[in-house]
Design a protein around this motif. Structure first.
Motif, PDB file in Angstrom:
ATOM      1  N   VAL A  69      32.618  45.747  45.358  1.00  0.00           N
ATOM      2  CA  VAL A  69      33.481  45.412  46.484  1.00  0.00           C
ATOM      3  C   VAL A  69      33.988  46.706  47.137  1.00  0.00           C
ATOM      4  O   VAL A  69      34.359  47.644  46.441  1.00  0.00           O
ATOM      5  CB  VAL A  69      34.690  44.565  45.997  1.00  0.00           C
ATOM      6  CG1 VAL A  69      35.669  44.286  47.116  1.00  0.00           C
ATOM      7  CG2 VAL A  69      34.203  43.269  45.364  1.00  0.00           C
ATOM      8  N   TYR A 129      37.203  39.087  50.253  1.00  0.00           N
ATOM      9  CA  TYR A 129      37.996  38.786  49.068  1.00  0.00           C
ATOM     10  C   TYR A 129      39.481  38.931  49.396  1.00  0.00           C
ATOM     11  O   TYR A 129      39.859  39.665  50.319  1.00  0.00           O
ATOM     12  CB  TYR A 129      37.604  39.720  47.914  1.00  0.00           C
ATOM     13  CG  TYR A 129      36.132  39.620  47.604  1.00  0.00           C
ATOM     14  CD1 TYR A 129      35.632  38.572  46.842  1.00  0.00           C
ATOM     15  CD2 TYR A 129      35.233  40.538  48.129  1.00  0.00           C
ATOM     16  CE1 TYR A 129      34.274  38.451  46.589  1.00  0.00           C
ATOM     17  CE2 TYR A 129      33.870  40.421  47.882  1.00  0.00           C
ATOM     18  CZ  TYR A 129      33.398  39.380  47.122  1.00  0.00           C
ATOM     19  OH  TYR A 129      32.059  39.255  46.880  1.00  0.00           O
ATOM     20  N   TYR A 141      40.622  39.530  44.435  1.00  0.00           N
ATOM     21  CA  TYR A 141      40.146  38.301  43.800  1.00  0.00           C
ATOM     22  C   TYR A 141      39.479  37.386  44.813  1.00  0.00           C
ATOM     23  O   TYR A 141      39.694  37.495  46.018  1.00  0.00           O
ATOM     24  CB  TYR A 141      41.287  37.582  43.080  1.00  0.00           C
ATOM     25  CG  TYR A 141      42.433  37.182  43.977  1.00  0.00           C
ATOM     26  CD1 TYR A 141      42.540  35.867  44.447  1.00  0.00           C
ATOM     27  CD2 TYR A 141      43.410  38.100  44.369  1.00  0.00           C
ATOM     28  CE1 TYR A 141      43.593  35.482  45.272  1.00  0.00           C
ATOM     29  CE2 TYR A 141      44.456  37.723  45.197  1.00  0.00           C
ATOM     30  CZ  TYR A 141      44.544  36.433  45.655  1.00  0.00           C
ATOM     31  OH  TYR A 141      45.571  36.061  46.474  1.00  0.00           O
ATOM     32  N   SER A 142      38.653  36.454  44.264  1.00  0.00           N
ATOM     33  CA  SER A 142      37.943  35.478  45.104  1.00  0.00           C
ATOM     34  C   SER A 142      38.873  34.368  45.531  1.00  0.00           C
ATOM     35  O   SER A 142      39.797  34.008  44.869  1.00  0.00           O
ATOM     36  CB  SER A 142      36.778  34.852  44.347  1.00  0.00           C
ATOM     37  OG  SER A 142      35.874  35.840  43.933  1.00  0.00           O
TER      38      SER A 142
END
Length: 142
Positions: A69, A129, A141-142
């Motif tokens: 990411v 995200y 985080y998702s």
């Protein structure tokens, strides 16, 4: 060695070099996983902003790559996170804070800070995200 043999040798060497470079540049269709094209799933990690390794995120316009990411701090001071790879051919993106975008140096695709395509050849948006800052901890985080 006469002139003809010399030129033939040079020509063959150049041809071999060109072929090796072309083969080396060819992207293997099996070399990138679907996660590279769509971004990792189940993302859930925390960056300690007090650590030197994460210092880039202390300045507006800074960015780093962690866990597949790209995490960036926009010019306005907001934290954003998107998949690290271009949705066109999985090349690693860079964050260009001056232009408020993510850029693929391979074919020139660009994406807004919200992950939408702003210039092709990519046609699919980036996976975005969530981020949450608590003290010196930045959760992604998702």
């Amino acid at each position: 060695m006469d002139r003809k043999d010399f030129l033939n040798s040079i020509g063959m060497s150049a041809a071999a070099f060109a072929i090796l470079n072309c083969v080396g540049c060819k992207k293997d269709s099996n070399s990138s996983s679907s996660a590279d094209m769509t971004g990792p799933t189940g993302v859930n990690f925390t960056l300690d902003l007090s650590l030197a390794a994460n210092a880039a995120l202390l300045s507006n316009g800074g960015s780093l790559i962690s866990n597949g990411v790209i995490v960036a701090k926009t010019k306005g001071g907001t934290y954003i996170a998107v998949q690290r790879s271009c949705t066109h051919e999985s090349y690693t993106l860079t964050y260009q804070s001056a232009n408020s975008r993510f850029y693929c140096p391979n074919h020139g695709a660009t994406f807004s800070e919200s992950g939408t395509v702003t210039n092709g050849p990519a046609t699919r948006s980036l996976t975005v995200y969530n981020t949450q800052l608590t003290g010196n901890s930045l959760k992604v985080y998702s």
